[in-house]
Design a protein around this motif. Structure first.
Motif, short mmCIF file in Angstrom:
data_model
loop_
_atom_site.label_atom_id
_atom_site.label_comp_id
_atom_site.label_asym_id
_atom_site.label_seq_id
_atom_site.Cartn_x
_atom_site.Cartn_y
_atom_site.Cartn_z
N THR A 21 47.57 41.25 31.02
CA THR A 21 46.39 42.10 30.85
C THR A 21 45.51 42.21 32.08
O THR A 21 44.70 43.13 32.20
CB THR A 21 45.52 41.58 29.69
N ARG A 48 43.15 39.65 35.05
CA ARG A 48 42.15 38.60 34.95
C ARG A 48 40.87 39.13 34.29
O ARG A 48 40.33 40.16 34.67
CB ARG A 48 41.83 38.05 36.33
N VAL A 63 41.11 40.16 28.53
CA VAL A 63 41.74 39.80 27.27
C VAL A 63 41.59 40.95 26.28
O VAL A 63 40.50 41.52 26.14
CB VAL A 63 41.10 38.52 26.69
N GLU A 119 46.79 36.68 31.01
CA GLU A 119 45.97 37.40 31.97
C GLU A 119 46.70 37.60 33.30
O GLU A 119 46.45 38.58 34.01
CB GLU A 119 44.65 36.67 32.21
#
Length: 376
Positions: free
Chosen positions: A227, A229, A232, A250
């Motif tokens: 996804t 950093r 989320v 992440e």
């Protein structure tokens, strides 16, 4: 005995700049382990983590971006820029640098200009199909310029491909497939979709995958969702998104595992990603970043034309696209195999060695180079 080379490498901000820079440093060290390498970056980029992890010293100078509109920052620009050049020069003097390698980004222009003032040779690698401002400036007086793609317009440029570290450059996707899947939490023989928006993530791609997760799960597709950093993906209740066969992380440090594990990858078409997909032979759906100067679509063009990838506009990467294009492709092993072979045929794995040889030969250190490095 020939004196070891002392090279300052400059670049930073994103992994797209830092990874090729480190790959060239690795190749210089592979040719002569005594080579002294110092990296220059800023205090705010990923280089603060990635460069020391790779085993190299990092020194920082101030980031001096060009203000986009009239402001107090614009008035302060000349003083800040001169200060950055002075700081870069101090690093060159302190390290006794014999050459500078830059890969672009805010940090590079001051380093290039400080090197020019000291009559040090400057070498440049441009990762994108459309060159950035720093490398346009530096290429005017560079001793050597390498590019990942044709058509950058940089004077004297030689197309060498994308420098990449040995664990990607030498990877065997078929041999690594099963251990990579286990390491990344993918199981069994169900089709594996790996989704990434790069180190910073891509909110629009994340949103489409979240919205389309029920249809992916119903089709028996397992998804590794990288996804980015701090990005989320949450469900309607505010909890991290979950579904059978779905895993989100992440960041993945070992992208060779992601390339090996994926039956199909969805990604932005950053230059590094495009070139690594080709070397790995991983079929992909590329979603160019919709902002900027259009370089990501240009980055993807050769791989798409060869049949190794599909390209879709950011606005068109929707749940309808998942249903009409992505899922049918995931159900077609022959089509995926053909795409992977076409991608592999476009791959160039020796760019780091070519750039290292360019630097060494210019400074009178010609000698045998390893065909691929193994990283630090």
């Amino acid at each position: 005995m020939t004196e070891p080379l002392r090279v300052v490498i400059a670049g930073g901000g994103t992994a797209g700049h830092i990874t090729p820079m480190i790959a060239i440093a690795d190749a210089l060290r592979a040719a002569d382990p005594n080579t002294q390498i110092t990296a220059v970056g800023t205090a705010s980029g990923l280089e603060t983590r990635l460069v020391p992890e790779a085993g190299y010293e990092l020194r920082t100078i101030a980031k001096v971006p060009m203000p986009r509109r009239p402001s107090l920052d614009l008035l302060k620009l000349p003083l800040r820029f001169r200060a950055a050049i002075k700081a870069a020069g101090a690093i060159l003097d302190d390290t006794g640098a014999q050459a500078v390698l830059g890969v672009g980004g805010y940090v590079c222009t001051p380093v290039y200009l400080a090197a020019r003032k000291r009559k040090l040779p400057v070498f440049i690698h441009e990762a994108n199909a459309r060159a950035g401002l720093a490398n346009k400036v530096g290429a005017r007086f560079a001793a050597g310029v390498g590019t990942a793609f044709n058509g950058t317009g940089l004077p004297g440029a030689k197309v060498v491909g994308m420098p990449m570290r040995g664990f990607v450059a030498t990877m065997d996707r078929a041999a690594q497939r099963e251990p990579a899947r286990r390491a990344l939490g993918l199981t069994g023989d169900a089709p594996a979709l790996v989704v990434t928006g790069g180190s910073s993530g891509a909110a629009s791609i994340n949103a489409t995958i979240a919205a389309g997760l029920p249809q992916l799960a119903d089709a028996g597709v397992q998804v590794l969702h990288i996804t980015g950093r701090g990005k989320v993906v949450l469900d309607a209740a505010g909890n991290p998104l979950s579904a059978p066969g779905y895993r989100q992380v992440e960041y993945v440090d070992s992208m060779d595992q992601a390339y090996a594990a994926a039956d199909l990858m969805v990604a932005r078409s950053g230059a590094g990603t495009v070139c690594e997909l080709a070397v790995a032979g991983t079929p992909s759906v590329l979603v160019p970043l919709p902002i900027g100067n259009g370089e990501q679509r240009l980055n993807a063009s050769d791989l798409v034309a060869a049949g190794g990838a599909l390209v879709v506009d950011n606005a068109d990467f929707t749940t309808d696209y998942l249903a009409t294009t992505l899922l049918p492709l995931l159900r077609d092993p022959q089509a995926l195999a053909a795409m992977g072979a076409a991608a592999k045929a476009q791959g160039r794995a020796d760019a780091a060695q070519v750039m290292a040889s360019m630097i060494r030969e210019s400074l009178g250190h010609a000698g045998p180079q390893q065909t691929a490095n193994t990283g630090s």
